[in-house]
Design an enzyme around this catalytic site. Structure first.
Site, mmCIF file in Angstrom:
data_model
loop_
_atom_site.group_PDB
_atom_site.id
_atom_site.type_symbol
_atom_site.label_atom_id
_atom_site.label_comp_id
_atom_site.label_asym_id
_atom_site.label_seq_id
_atom_site.Cartn_x
_atom_site.Cartn_y
_atom_site.Cartn_z
ATOM 1 N N ARG A 223 -19.999 12.673 13.203
ATOM 2 C CA ARG A 223 -20.563 12.059 12.011
ATOM 3 C C ARG A 223 -21.639 11.023 12.300
ATOM 4 O O ARG A 223 -22.678 11.003 11.635
ATOM 5 C CB ARG A 223 -19.434 11.389 11.223
ATOM 6 C CG ARG A 223 -18.519 12.415 10.637
ATOM 7 C CD ARG A 223 -17.337 11.779 9.971
ATOM 8 N NE ARG A 223 -16.543 12.820 9.330
ATOM 9 C CZ ARG A 223 -15.411 12.619 8.687
ATOM 10 N NH1 ARG A 223 -14.928 11.392 8.598
ATOM 11 N NH2 ARG A 223 -14.761 13.608 8.133
ATOM 12 N N HIS B 120 -18.238 5.509 4.645
ATOM 13 C CA HIS B 120 -17.131 6.403 4.356
ATOM 14 C C HIS B 120 -15.803 5.924 4.926
ATOM 15 O O HIS B 120 -14.738 6.234 4.392
ATOM 16 C CB HIS B 120 -17.481 7.764 4.953
ATOM 17 C CG HIS B 120 -16.413 8.776 4.816
ATOM 18 N ND1 HIS B 120 -15.938 9.176 3.587
ATOM 19 C CD2 HIS B 120 -15.688 9.462 5.734
ATOM 20 C CE1 HIS B 120 -14.991 10.082 3.772
ATOM 21 N NE2 HIS B 120 -14.811 10.250 5.049
ATOM 22 N N HIS C 165 -20.875 8.514 6.712
ATOM 23 C CA HIS C 165 -20.647 9.959 6.671
ATOM 24 C C HIS C 165 -21.954 10.673 6.350
ATOM 25 O O HIS C 165 -22.655 10.295 5.414
ATOM 26 C CB HIS C 165 -19.599 10.272 5.600
ATOM 27 C CG HIS C 165 -19.042 11.646 5.719
ATOM 28 N ND1 HIS C 165 -19.777 12.766 5.453
ATOM 29 C CD2 HIS C 165 -17.815 12.075 6.083
ATOM 30 C CE1 HIS C 165 -19.015 13.840 5.658
ATOM 31 N NE2 HIS C 165 -17.831 13.439 6.036
ATOM 32 N N ALA D 270 -0.308 6.174 4.916
ATOM 33 C CA ALA D 270 0.461 5.360 5.851
ATOM 34 C C ALA D 270 1.574 4.604 5.130
ATOM 35 O O ALA D 270 2.727 4.622 5.560
ATOM 36 C CB ALA D 270 -0.466 4.394 6.583
ATOM 37 N N GLY D 271 1.228 3.943 4.039
ATOM 38 C CA GLY D 271 2.209 3.107 3.348
ATOM 39 C C GLY D 271 3.334 3.915 2.718
ATOM 40 O O GLY D 271 4.508 3.548 2.830
ATOM 41 N N LEU E 243 -6.380 11.312 8.169
ATOM 42 C CA LEU E 243 -5.109 11.726 7.577
ATOM 43 C C LEU E 243 -4.049 11.778 8.661
ATOM 44 O O LEU E 243 -2.907 11.357 8.480
ATOM 45 C CB LEU E 243 -5.274 13.094 6.910
ATOM 46 C CG LEU E 243 -6.347 13.173 5.823
ATOM 47 C CD1 LEU E 243 -6.412 14.576 5.242
ATOM 48 C CD2 LEU E 243 -6.070 12.172 4.717
ATOM 49 N N GLY F 180 -0.712 4.543 0.313
ATOM 50 C CA GLY F 180 -1.517 5.694 0.717
ATOM 51 C C GLY F 180 -0.704 6.485 1.721
ATOM 52 O O GLY F 180 0.522 6.365 1.774
ATOM 53 N N ARG G 159 -14.840 7.737 14.080
ATOM 54 C CA ARG G 159 -13.689 8.606 13.825
ATOM 55 C C ARG G 159 -14.158 10.035 13.631
ATOM 56 O O ARG G 159 -15.144 10.271 12.940
ATOM 57 C CB ARG G 159 -12.947 8.138 12.575
ATOM 58 C CG ARG G 159 -11.755 9.007 12.229
ATOM 59 C CD ARG G 159 -10.990 8.480 11.041
ATOM 60 N NE ARG G 159 -11.763 8.522 9.804
ATOM 61 C CZ ARG G 159 -12.018 9.626 9.107
ATOM 62 N NH1 ARG G 159 -11.584 10.791 9.535
ATOM 63 N NH2 ARG G 159 -12.714 9.574 7.987
ATOM 64 N N GLY H 150 0.834 -1.202 0.000
ATOM 65 C CA GLY H 150 0.000 0.000 0.000
ATOM 66 C C GLY H 150 0.865 1.247 0.000
ATOM 67 O O GLY H 150 1.937 1.272 0.607
#
Lengths: 640, 269, 255
Positions: free
Chosen positions: A332, A403, A267, A45-46, A443, A43, A437, A41
């Site tokens: 949310r 979401h 969401h 994190a990866g 992020l 993204g 969350r 991955g």
């Protein structure tokens, strides 16, 4: 039974991470280059983990199924990233960010993890600015902030409506730099299909080259999964079409525990569904709730009338009414359920009756259209492209959509799963968001894990592994795993049934949305647990996958992913059924206060449920990690 | 864009480039697609056509897509001769069937450029863009080494302009739309984003030289200042950045030719 | 890095070469036109001007070499880039829709080639005398200066000097409608070439931006129109009989 040791360091909350960093083992610089680390991955994190580990001197191999490491779905995050910088002088602090995140998660996350997240949040902003991420600025040249749901301070940093994109491109640039420097070997178009466990340790992966169909084996001293969430189990979601659970799920089947799969986030502000063909739901950033007001008609009879014709007195600004102190910025899960309630009462707007208004008329009156355009112009444009309606002239129609998933592979404080050597970062793990969350925290978590946590904690594991001792890819475990994947691939092509892969994905999504969506009941979950196994059987008997395994074959890729989603869907419902309480994104109708709020059961359920695979056809084992709140008191969330 | 909210049904003929692999011969194939809602996105229409093909036992049309909200830059095809199709400032995934007429023949082709070799049907390999970024599209900053974010003030106008450039999604439409298959807008956007910010100054010259040289070596064409790129760009990135790139490149060339180099340079790596 | 490599060896460098030589050539074209417009004044002007240029000797050659080098570099860089650009897309689109590229910008290669052909003819005609030999300046009776020809106040050609009758050559040359027509078409295409080129060079040097791109565009259009009209005026006036030729010259070429 899996051993779940959270390895939370002792000591005062604010000292835990600092002390842990000084106490965990280090790998000396000369030895670092002897260790190979696989990261799946790219993204937030990866990519951040790959870049940082390579900077430290480890040899990193990064794998993505995309054609480029810049495509991961982190890129779609619109609103922003939280950090306890207190640049606004409005009383923010690490503790407040910690507390807001913990409370936002409905007291189902680990105190120590969340506090660490809040601590490193400030470093993330520094790092990203240094990389050239063009965050919004004030006229004096310093960074601007805005507020987000679940917080009473302005701590969200943003880059227009493209914060995720800019942060991802920052991480991608760091990754690119290390690819050029030879520290990272990049494998694009490579989908991880199995985890290889040797002597109880994660030591490699099996990958399908999506262009050639080749099944490839890769060995390493440690494996990091940063493969995102599993929201596409619902088929319709704000996720990218390619987002999938396969890497996590195959790791689960190799022994990694899957924690809290029922914690899924819906969401509140997405564009409503229009038809059966739909492949994707589009999010309208939470930041819109800063200036937009959410309402529905008070009377059912008004629901199809042009919104402008409904007088103020006949409008129900229900979030402002129900949650006067947070108003339109309620978290949310709460905002989503409120919308559902309004629509259940028959007051939903639009052709389908599944929608409420997000109205900017007041904001335009107060700020003027140019200011609104500057703040939200790109979001209004997206809305216009999809619906052909102008949000400057009439309110947006919005409805909740899947979401984010708070659940994921279980990890300890070091982000290592119960399989030694397997680390899980970002949305793919379960660790920091509890049962819900807060906006602008995904992020933060992805980058915290990748830039500032894993580079320290992975050393603690590697220091115990002899340098250069990783197994060869010719070890029997690798050969068997590769053979297994080859056989599975062949099997898909052999079924030659009567329905497409997407047909089954749609049906799975409908089952989950109806029975395990925004509100769940024992009966609905039991029903789902009957429907899903039947769907699984039908899928394996009647799906058709055209083409061959030796070339790019998107149907084949999708077949593997949907097969895993079907199995995960079952676990998700089982987890939801077992968790006899409501918390955050998991709402069981049986467990609610008279006003419709979540009723937690801290006596029985203040724990993480970490499911352990027991073999095909056998029910999974439910392991428990108790959540010990040492420093904060679990209380009923109150946003009124 | 057409302002209509009612769902209408249209039928179209899809004329798609089919090519089994990089070296296989390719050709246009017609597929009729009937009763499509105008609210359907273009890619959803392809999904529907593909489901039909799959059920008939034919191979579906391979096309690149992922986020389907215009930000990941994966989707890439030319619709009726325009990169990303008939919209302005949108990617293929943000095209809706309301943009087409009932009975229309819609020609769909892959992005064509030597630097973007074809993989299959409408899918091309755009890894050349990654190689350009690897050549210098970054600021060399080690994780953890950054000063406090507010210690580097950036004038708002510069930050905003940098953001305009940074909005690039790396889809390759600029290359596809350019008659010379030039990647200048892509390179210009990244060079400008980093060149506009104080953080990007130390590597400004080496970055622009390395990125342009890599762009040239990868076989992209050059810019003839027609600005088809910015007109096709889903993020409407301005060709002003190309002017900036040209200026930066010239200045960097002159500076690097005359600037003295320390005799100790290049020792520590 | 070596400056020559980064200029000659890169696409941007070669574009800068096109732009820089373009500036020189535009400068020349404008100067040339302004000089030639003296044809509308008394014969002393343009004939004195021609004699003055020839007197420059080595300087004239420097100018000619710079211009020749500019033309060669301009064409070399454009050709190399064009070939590269063709190679950059080997498989063409089945359908290609142009969004906003101007016609002028899309015709550059063709207008460039025609202008080159014209340039060669023009040199053969007025500079070398390979065509229309009879009316070539060296074959016409010499012209005697009536007054002094001054450049920036300095005396350049004294009255009474016998000089080549450039004026008559031009008028006689343009009296042939075919020649004039070719000339008019060619300068038309050159103006069209500049319509993109003069605008484009600002972009290549990095001086263009949206803020003043509109103003620049208008400026370039006006410039190109004036340039075309200026060039049109000479053959136009000759064809319409507005500029009479000296009787001595006419007599010399009368069969």
């Amino acid at each position: 039974m899996a051993k779940l040791d959270s390895k939370i360091p002792a000591g005062p909350l604010a000292d835990k991470w600092r002390r842990h960093k000084t106490e965990i083992k280090l790998v000396n610089p000369a030895n670092k280059r002897k260790y190979e680390i696989i990261v799946v991955g790219a993204g937030l994190a990866g990519a951040s983990a790959s870049a940082t580990l390579a900077e430290l001197g480890y040899k990193v191999k990064n794998f993505v199924f995309h054609d480029s490491p810049r495509r991961a779905h982190s890129i779609a995050a619109q609103g922003g990233i939280n950090a306890a910088k207190n640049y606004q002088n409005d009383g923010d602090s690490v503790y407040r960010l910690f507390y807001d995140t913990l409370k936002g998660g409905d007291y189902r996350s680990r105190e120590a993890n969340v506090h660490r997240l809040a601590e490193v949040s400030v470093n993330i902003i520094d790092q990203c600015v240094a990389q050239g991420v063009p965050f919004a600025r004030e006229y004096g040249g310093l960074l601007a902030n805005r507020s987000f749901g679940g917080a009473q301070v302005s701590r969200t940093f943003y880059a227009r409506g493209q914060t995720g994109q800019q942060l991802l491109l920052g991480a991608y640039s760091a990754l690119s730099r290390m690819i050029a420097a030879g520290g990272v070997e990049m494998h694009t178009n490579s989908e991880m299909l199995d985890l290889v466990v040797v002597d109880g340790h994660a030591k490699g992966i099996i990958v399908r080259n999506l262009l050639t169909g080749e099944i490839e084996r890769y060995a390493a001293d440690a494996v990091i999964l940063a493969t995102g969430g599993y929201g596409n189990v619902f088929n319709l979601s704000t996720y990218a079409r390619g987002s999938n659970v396969t890497a996590s799920w195959r790791a689960y089947k190799r022994g990694a525990c899957f924690a809290n799969p029922c914690y899924t986030q819906i969401h509140p502000t997405c564009i409503p569904v229009t038809g059966d063909y739909q492949s994707k739901l589009t999010l309208m950033s939470e930041s819109l709730r800063n200036d937009g007001r959410i309402w529905a008609p008070k009377h059912q009879a008004d629901r199809l009338k042009p919104p402008a014709s409904i007088p103020e007195a006949d409008r129900d600004y229900y979030l402002e009414r129900m949650y006067p102190s947070f108003g339109n910025l309620a978290p949310r899960d709460i905002a989503s359920r409120a919308a559902k309630r309004v629509c259940d009462e028959g007051r939903g707007v639009g052709e389908t009756g599944l929608g409420v208004y997000l109205d900017f008329a007041d904001a335009i009156k107060r700020l003027g259209e140019p200011v609104v355009r500057e703040r939200y112009g790109n979001l209004f444009d997206i809305y216009h492209e999809i619906t052909a309606e102008s949000a400057y002239q009439q309110p947006m129609r919005i409805f909740p959509a899947v979401h984010y998933t708070m659940g994921g592979l279980w990890v300890d404080y070091n982000l290592m799963s119960n399989v030694p050597g397997l680390f899980v970062l970002g949305e793919a793990n379960f660790s920091d968001h509890g049962a819900n969350r807060l906006g602008a925290s995904a992020l933060m978590q992805g980058l915290a894990d990748g830039y500032f946590v894993i580079p320290y904690t992975i050393g603690d594991y590697l220091a115990g592994q002899k340098p250069g001792a990783r197994p060869s890819i010719d070890a029997p475990e690798f050969k068997a795993a590769a053979e297994n994947i080859r056989a599975m691939t062949e099997r898909f092509l052999q079924i030659k049934g009567k329905e497409t892969v997407s047909h089954y994905h749609k049906r799975l999504g409908k089952i989950l949305w109806e029975h395990c969506g925004m509100a769940r009941t024992r009966a609905s979950l039991e029903q789902a647990l009957k429907l899903i196994p039947a769907l699984r059987e039908e899928f394996w008997a009647n799906v058709t996958v055209p083409g061959s395994a030796a070339t790019l074959n998107q149907s084949l890729e999708q077949a593997g992913r949907v097969a895993d989603f079907i199995e995960l869907g079952e676990l998700l419902c089982l987890d939801a059924l077992t968790r006899e309480e409501s918390c955050g994104g998991h709402f069981r109708e049986e467990h609610q206060y008279p006003d419709g709020e979540c009723q937690r059961d801290d006596e029985k359920f203040a724990h993480v449920a970490a499911w352990e695979f027991q073999g095909a056809g056998k029910p999974p084992l439910r392991n428990i990690e108790p959540l010990n709140y040492e420093f904060t008191k679990m209380s009923v969330r109150n946003y009124k | 864009m057409v302002a209509e909210t009612n769902s209408n049904m249209i039928s179209i003929t899809l004329r798609v480039w089919r090519q089994a692999g990089p070296d296989a011969p390719g050709k246009f194939v017609d597929y009729p697609a009937a009763n499509l809602s105008t609210h359907m996105s273009f890619l959803e229409m392809l999904d529907v056509v593909n489901d039909g093909l799959t059920l008939k036992g034919e191979e579906p049309i391979a096309f690149a897509h992922d986020c389907r909200e215009g930000i990941c830059g994966t989707c890439s095809c030319t619709i009726n001769g325009k990169a990303h199709g008939p919209g302005h400032g949108v990617a293929t995934c943000q095209i809706y069937m309301r943009a087409f007429r009932d009975g229309e023949v819609i020609v769909v082709e892959p992005f064509r450029a030597r630097a973007f070799p074809l993989v299959k049907d409408l899918v091309v390999d755009r890894s050349a863009f990654d190689q350009i970024i690897q050549a210098g599209g970054f600021i060399s900053v080690r994780t953890g080494a950054a000063p406090d974010a507010n210690s580097i003030p950036v004038p708002k106008t510069d930050a905003d302009l940098a953001m305009d450039a940074a909005a690039c999604i790396g889809c390759g439409a600029c290359v596809a739309a350019c008659k010379n298959a030039s990647a200048m807008l892509f390179v210009a956007a990244k060079v400008s984003q980093l060149g506009l910010l104080p953080q990007g100054q130390p590597e400004r010259d080496s970055r622009v030289l390395a990125m342009v040289n890599t762009m040239d070596a990868l076989g992209f064409g050059s810019c003839t200042n027609q600005y088809e790129c910015s007109a096709a760009c889903p993020k409407t990135i301005s060709h002003d950045f190309i002017a900036r790139l040209n200026r930066d490149y010239l200045a960097a060339s002159v500076r690097s030719a005359f600037k003295p180099v320390s005799s100790a340079a290049g020792g520590s790596g | 890095m070596n400056l020559a490599v980064s200029i000659f060896g890169s696409t941007i460098g070669r574009k800068i070469i096109i732009a820089a030589t373009g500036v020189i050539l535009i400068g020349f074209a404008v100067g040339h036109l302004v000089g030639n417009l003296q044809i509308f004044e008394e014969a002393d002007r343009i004939n004195g001007y021609g004699a003055f240029l020839h007197q420059l000797g080595p300087l004239l050659w420097v100018a000619r070499i710079v211009l020749l080098a500019s033309v060669i570099l301009h064409i070399w860089a454009a050709t190399v880039l064009t070939l590269e650009n063709h190679a950059a897309r080997q498989i063409k689109y089945g359908v290609k829709h142009t969004i906003q590229a101007t016609l002028a910008s899309r015709m550059m290669r063709w207008t460039g080639v025609v202008v080159l052909a014209f340039l060669l003819y023009h040199l053969a005609h007025f500079t070398l005398g390979f065509t229309q030999v009879a009316t070539y300046k060296e074959n016409l009776p010499l012209y005697t200066m009536v007054g002094d020809y001054r450049v920036a106040g300095f005396l350049a050609v004294k009255s009474g000097t016998q000089v080549l009758d450039v004026r008559s050559m031009v008028i006689l040359g343009f009296s042939q409608p075919v020649v004039s027509l070719f000339y008019i078409v060619a300068v038309g295409l050159l103006s069209f070439h500049l319509l993109h080129g003069a605008d484009s060079l600002f972009q290549t040097f990095g001086w263009r931006s949206q803020k003043w791109a509109g103003a620049l565009r208008k400026l370039v259009i006006v410039f190109c129109a004036l340039y075309f009209l200026g060039n049109l005026a000479i053959p136009g006036a000759v064809l319409l009989g507005k500029i009479p030729v000296a009787e001595s010259a006419r007599a010399a070429v009368r069969p």
